[in-house]
Design a protein around this motif. Structure first.
Motif, PDB file in Angstrom:
ATOM      1  N   GLY A 111       5.451  26.963  48.122  1.00  0.00           N
ATOM      2  CA  GLY A 111       6.048  25.649  47.965  1.00  0.00           C
ATOM      3  C   GLY A 111       6.097  24.846  49.251  1.00  0.00           C
ATOM      4  O   GLY A 111       5.987  25.384  50.355  1.00  0.00           O
ATOM      5  N   SER A 112       6.288  23.532  49.079  1.00  0.00           N
ATOM      6  CA  SER A 112       6.532  22.672  50.234  1.00  0.00           C
ATOM      7  C   SER A 112       7.948  22.900  50.732  1.00  0.00           C
ATOM      8  O   SER A 112       8.790  23.497  50.034  1.00  0.00           O
ATOM      9  N   THR A 118      15.039  22.263  47.732  1.00  0.00           N
ATOM     10  CA  THR A 118      15.598  21.804  46.457  1.00  0.00           C
ATOM     11  C   THR A 118      16.033  22.961  45.574  1.00  0.00           C
ATOM     12  O   THR A 118      17.097  22.912  44.951  1.00  0.00           O
ATOM     13  N   TRP A 119      15.210  24.016  45.532  1.00  0.00           N
ATOM     14  CA  TRP A 119      15.430  25.047  44.529  1.00  0.00           C
ATOM     15  C   TRP A 119      15.983  26.370  45.054  1.00  0.00           C
ATOM     16  O   TRP A 119      16.829  26.999  44.407  1.00  0.00           O
ATOM     17  N   LEU A 120      15.498  26.860  46.165  1.00  0.00           N
ATOM     18  CA  LEU A 120      15.813  28.237  46.546  1.00  0.00           C
ATOM     19  C   LEU A 120      17.294  28.502  46.796  1.00  0.00           C
ATOM     20  O   LEU A 120      17.820  29.522  46.309  1.00  0.00           O
ATOM     21  N   PRO A 121      18.035  27.650  47.514  1.00  0.00           N
ATOM     22  CA  PRO A 121      19.462  27.969  47.707  1.00  0.00           C
ATOM     23  C   PRO A 121      20.228  28.036  46.390  1.00  0.00           C
ATOM     24  O   PRO A 121      21.077  28.924  46.198  1.00  0.00           O
ATOM     25  N   ARG A 122      19.949  27.129  45.476  1.00  0.00           N
ATOM     26  CA  ARG A 122      20.638  27.135  44.180  1.00  0.00           C
ATOM     27  C   ARG A 122      20.252  28.362  43.358  1.00  0.00           C
ATOM     28  O   ARG A 122      21.102  28.969  42.679  1.00  0.00           O
ATOM     29  N   MET A 123      18.999  28.749  43.418  1.00  0.00           N
ATOM     30  CA  MET A 123      18.554  29.924  42.671  1.00  0.00           C
ATOM     31  C   MET A 123      19.136  31.196  43.259  1.00  0.00           C
ATOM     32  O   MET A 123      19.503  32.126  42.527  1.00  0.00           O
ATOM     33  N   ALA A 124      19.243  31.265  44.572  1.00  0.00           N
ATOM     34  CA  ALA A 124      19.839  32.438  45.209  1.00  0.00           C
ATOM     35  C   ALA A 124      21.296  32.608  44.809  1.00  0.00           C
ATOM     36  O   ALA A 124      21.791  33.739  44.678  1.00  0.00           O
ATOM     37  N   ARG A 125      22.001  31.510  44.610  1.00  0.00           N
ATOM     38  CA  ARG A 125      23.408  31.576  44.191  1.00  0.00           C
ATOM     39  C   ARG A 125      23.563  31.775  42.681  1.00  0.00           C
ATOM     40  O   ARG A 125      24.680  31.967  42.196  1.00  0.00           O
ATOM     41  N   GLY A 126      22.472  31.706  41.948  1.00  0.00           N
ATOM     42  CA  GLY A 126      22.554  31.814  40.493  1.00  0.00           C
ATOM     43  C   GLY A 126      22.984  30.527  39.827  1.00  0.00           C
ATOM     44  O   GLY A 126      23.312  30.524  38.641  1.00  0.00           O
TER      45      GLY A 126
END
Length: 387
Positions: A111-112, A118-126
């Motif tokens: 990814g850029s 945009t996505w990884l921190p939110r996905m890591a937190r569930g």
């Protein structure tokens, strides 16, 4: 069940203190949060979505990735977490794999910077869920035959096609969709609320019932030009993520195997026939010994692959050896345990039939036995025999 398997090998001696801490944390989570409800969830085909945020709080989501709120653990620590979660149920190891090893890994690898932020921190937190849309009904093990297309329309991309057996798609916030373009296979980030994206859970499953797999339709899905994953070109993109997921399966299958072996040990010492515990009969001890040998070999193989991965030396053929062997042997352990438990082995009083059913699915996804055998055969001979 109360019986806990003791390793004949001093396996813990191979682990660091940090790795032991991750394993203990995952084992506690699996036994406190998943095990008490999994039989009912499996029976009702219910996915317990409220556990997603708790998995994030534990640091399990994308834990092998660095930065962006991810834990940045080593491969062995991640593998141990997969083992403990699958000891409870394959569906929850699958969730962690789809979220972290497939969707998050794709964004992290290809990814850029804007997409990662945009996505990884939110996905890591569930707080956000991802899915990985590669498989198609007519393609299966041949992703090069995919028919999903992405075409340019001005500055936009327009995606059309269908995908099948896409984990988490109906609850996902973002889908990593692989499609053919004039320049080859490319990956795209598709917010699942985009018009034209539809995910329908597959019903009638006799395995992975506490998990979600879907049919996905992409009907004129219009995306901005920057939705493409800039670092992924060709099939090496999705294959790089699949190898991450396969690595987790190598460990996870041994979790299911351990759960079955513990059930066999408990039954063997608690039930008596012909005047003594069945575990005192030679045939039963021979079965237990065979199961223990294959379990120990599988864990040691997983550990070896983990150390290779941490050195950056793990090859696709080595992953195929692990996936082929460990899932196959876990299934054999489940089948033998079912026989030791006799009639009670088909009830949900014991986890064995659930593990056996789930492992049949695990044996199929991320490469069937046949595909992994051909990967190994190519490494041995230098000749590809896939077609």
């Amino acid at each position: 069940m109360t019986t806990q398997l003791q390793h004949v090998f001093d396996y813990d001696d191979l682990l660091t203190d940090t790795e032991r801490e991750w394993q203990a944390k995952a084992r506690a989570f699996a036994r406190e949060r998943i095990a008490p409800v999994i039989e009912d969830d499996f029976e009702r085909a219910h996915f317990r979505r409220e556990l997603i945020g708790l998995l994030g709080q534990q640091g399990f989501l994308g834990m092998h990735l660095s930065g962006y709120g991810c834990a940045g653990t080593g491969a062995v620590a991640y593998g141990l977490v997969c083992l403990e979660l699958e000891a409870a149920d394959s569906g929850w190891r699958t969730f962690v794999s789809v979220q972290g090893s497939l969707a998050m890994s794709a964004i992290h690898k290809y990814g850029s910077e804007a997409q990662k932020q945009t996505w990884l921190p939110r996905m890591a937190r569930g707080e956000a869920v991802g899915c990985f849309a590669l498989t198609e009904a007519q393609g299966g093990s041949d992703p090069a035959a995919m028919m999903t297309t992405a075409r340019r329309d001005g500055d936009d991309w327009v995606l059309d096609g269908t995908k099948r057996w896409i984990g988490l798609a109906s609850i996902a916030d973002v889908a990593v969709v692989w499609a053919t373009t004039p320049d080859g296979v490319r990956g795209f980030l598709v917010p699942t609320d985009t018009p034209g994206f539809t995910a329908t859970p597959i019903t009638g499953k006799l395995a992975m019932r506490a998990s979600i797999q879907c049919d996905v339709v992409l009907d004129g899905v219009r995306l901005a030009g920057d939705a493409i994953l800039p670092g992924a070109n060709g099939l090496s993109g999705p294959f790089g993520c699949l190898n991450e997921a396969r690595f987790g399966i190598v460990w996870g299958a041994m979790g299911a195997a351990r759960s079955c072996l513990e059930a066999a040990l408990e039954r063997s010492t608690a039930r008596s026939v012909f005047g003594k515990p069945i575990g005192q009969h030679q045939l039963t001890q021979a079965k237990l010994a065979d199961m223990l040998v294959e379990y120990e070999k599988g864990v040691l193989l997983a550990h070896r692959l983990g150390r290779l991965k941490e050195r950056g030396a793990l090859t696709p053929a080595q992953i195929s050896v692990g996936k082929l062997n460990n899932v196959r042997e876990a299934l054999e352990i489940a089948h033998t345990t079912r026989a030791i438990l006799a009639g009670d082995g088909i009830t949900n009083e014991w986890p064995v039939m659930r593990h056996a059913a789930n492992l049949e699915a695990v044996r199929t996804y991320e490469g069937t036995d046949d595909i992994h055998a051909l990967v190994i055969g190519r490494a041995l001979t230098g000749l590809a025999a896939f077609a």
